[in-house]
Scaffold this active site. Structure first.
Site, PDB file in Angstrom:
ATOM      1  N   HIS A   1      39.504  44.252  78.778  1.00  0.00           N
ATOM      2  CA  HIS A   1      40.236  45.368  78.169  1.00  0.00           C
ATOM      3  C   HIS A   1      40.924  46.164  79.273  1.00  0.00           C
ATOM      4  CE1 HIS A   1      41.181  49.013  76.006  1.00  0.00           C
ATOM      5  NE2 HIS A   1      41.014  48.316  74.883  1.00  0.00           N
TER       6      HIS A   1
ATOM      7  N   GLU B   1      41.234  49.173  79.757  1.00  0.00           N
ATOM      8  CA  GLU B   1      40.460  50.312  80.272  1.00  0.00           C
ATOM      9  C   GLU B   1      39.438  49.856  81.305  1.00  0.00           C
ATOM     10  OE1 GLU B   1      39.399  51.876  76.434  1.00  0.00           O
ATOM     11  OE2 GLU B   1      41.488  52.452  76.107  1.00  0.00           O
TER      12      GLU B   1
ATOM     13  N   SER C   1      47.427  51.441  69.025  1.00  0.00           N
ATOM     14  CA  SER C   1      47.897  52.394  68.004  1.00  0.00           C
ATOM     15  C   SER C   1      48.123  51.764  66.630  1.00  0.00           C
ATOM     16  CB  SER C   1      49.156  53.128  68.484  1.00  0.00           C
ATOM     17  OG  SER C   1      48.846  53.956  69.588  1.00  0.00           O
TER      18      SER C   1
ATOM     19  N   GLY D   1      46.155  54.255  72.291  1.00  0.00           N
ATOM     20  CA  GLY D   1      45.775  55.654  72.131  1.00  0.00           C
ATOM     21  C   GLY D   1      46.941  56.629  72.214  1.00  0.00           C
TER      22      GLY D   1
ATOM     23  N   GLU E   1      47.495  43.724  74.024  1.00  0.00           N
ATOM     24  CA  GLU E   1      47.441  45.176  73.906  1.00  0.00           C
ATOM     25  C   GLU E   1      48.309  45.807  74.992  1.00  0.00           C
ATOM     26  OE1 GLU E   1      43.579  46.431  71.731  1.00  0.00           O
ATOM     27  OE2 GLU E   1      43.174  46.434  73.869  1.00  0.00           O
TER      28      GLU E   1
ATOM     29  N   LYS F   1      34.875  51.743  71.450  1.00  0.00           N
ATOM     30  CA  LYS F   1      34.887  52.301  72.823  1.00  0.00           C
ATOM     31  C   LYS F   1      33.634  53.153  73.051  1.00  0.00           C
ATOM     32  CE  LYS F   1      39.846  51.751  72.823  1.00  0.00           C
ATOM     33  NZ  LYS F   1      41.160  52.169  73.306  1.00  0.00           N
TER      34      LYS F   1
ATOM     35  N   ASN G   1      37.289  48.331  67.886  1.00  0.00           N
ATOM     36  CA  ASN G   1      36.726  48.624  69.210  1.00  0.00           C
ATOM     37  C   ASN G   1      36.387  50.112  69.226  1.00  0.00           C
ATOM     38  OD1 ASN G   1      36.121  49.056  71.869  1.00  0.00           O
ATOM     39  ND2 ASN G   1      38.163  48.515  72.661  1.00  0.00           N
TER      40      ASN G   1
HETATM   41  P1  13P Z   1      43.980  52.466  69.829  1.00  0.00           P
HETATM   42  O1  13P Z   1      43.999  51.734  68.519  1.00  0.00           O
HETATM   43  O2  13P Z   1      43.177  53.721  69.798  1.00  0.00           O
HETATM   44  O3  13P Z   1      45.359  52.638  70.388  1.00  0.00           O
HETATM   45  O4  13P Z   1      43.197  51.503  70.864  1.00  0.00           O
HETATM   46  C1  13P Z   1      43.544  50.176  70.931  1.00  0.00           C
HETATM   47  C2  13P Z   1      42.555  49.474  71.772  1.00  0.00           C
HETATM   48  O5  13P Z   1      42.450  49.713  72.963  1.00  0.00           O
HETATM   49  C3  13P Z   1      41.689  48.498  71.107  1.00  0.00           C
HETATM   50  O6  13P Z   1      40.988  47.730  72.039  1.00  0.00           O
END
Ligand code: 13P
Length: 266
Positions: free
Chosen positions: A100, A102, A215, A176, A170, A14, A12
């Protein structure tokens, strides 16, 4: 004993990458993928929508699939700024991430909306990667299983089957942050998700892939990918560098290292 599903490693990206660096990254992964001899694995990248179309064309001769990071639940019409699942499918995408954390956080997306988006993805015969996961506060309050159960029940539509749906667990606090749950904590949640999928979709529920995300990196991927009912990873930051993303792909277990016990329905 049923065969475990083929693992999926999805990146992903982002809101990162422009045309040139995105294509370079995709090219680096594709070149290695074309020469790879390891155990079976499916690989997808989910770039920003701005370059999804050109990456679909670029990666078409390779085994790497392209996905989008979100879609509208609506098919068309006067919805400025939104992009429909139909438009994403028309680019050549194979999958769409929906729900997601976010998007749930920044755009107040509810389980109901996420379910409608997953239905939109299914309408176009793409695969929906449906994300769920608890916050730090919810984990601290001992509510992880309760929260994940509710999200799964409410975000996953009846149109789901193993051919069009992937669940991504997740934990919000692991995204992150460089912090991950222990293998036992991941196993507990993935087992619960598997049980719920089995209750709802019968034996096909065993074939629906459940990814872990949050992560994941080249150091922890080996252990995480061997946790029972972890069928791959949804990778954020570590998918933006081809070396680290490749190390995660290379950490996928052989089928003989994975057990997928089938239980008889009560
Ligand atoms: P990270 O791997 O940067 O923690 O992000 C995970 C994520 O949100 C994948 O959709």
């Amino acid at each position: 004993m049923a065969n475990a599903p083929i693992p999926l490693i999805a990146g992903n990206w982002k809101m990162n990458t422009f045309h040139n660096d995105g294509h370079q990254l995709a090219n680096d992964v594709a070149e290695r993928m074309m020469n790879r001899m390891g155990p079976p694995v499916d690989v997808a990248v989910c770039p920003p929508i701005t370059i999804a179309g050109s990456l679909c064309a670029f990666l078409a001769p390779t085994p790497i699939k392209v996905g989008a990071q979100d879609c509208s639940q609506l098919a068309n019409g006067a919805h400025t700024g939104d992009v429909s699942a139909e438009q994403i499918a028309n680019l050549g995408c194979a999958c769409v991430i929906v729900g997601h954390s976010e998007r749930r956080r920044d755009h107040h997306e509810t389980n109901e909306l996420v379910r409608a988006k997953a239905e939109a993805v299914h309408r176009t015969r793409m695969t929906a990667i449906i994300c769920i996961g608890e916050t730090q506060e919810e984990r601290d309050a001992g509510k992880t299983i309760e929260v994940v159960t509710k999200q799964l029940e409410e975000s996953v539509p009846e149109s789901c089957h193993s051919g069009n749906t992937v669940i991504a667990y997740e934990p919000v606090w692991a995204i992150g942050t460089g912090r991950t749950p222990t293998s036992a904590e991941i196993a507990e949640v993935h087992q619960q998700i598997r049980d719920l999928l089995f209750e709802r979709f019968d034996y096909d529920g065993f074939a629906i892939r459940i990814l872990y995300g949050g992560s994941v990196n080249e150091k922890n991927a080996h252990d995480i990918l061997r946790v029972p009912h972890v069928n791959g990873a949804l990778v954020g930051g570590a998918s933006l560098k081809s070396d680290t993303f490749w190390s995660i792909i290379e950490a996928v277990p052989k089928p003989s290292e994975v057990s997928a016990p089938v239980r008889v329905k009560a």
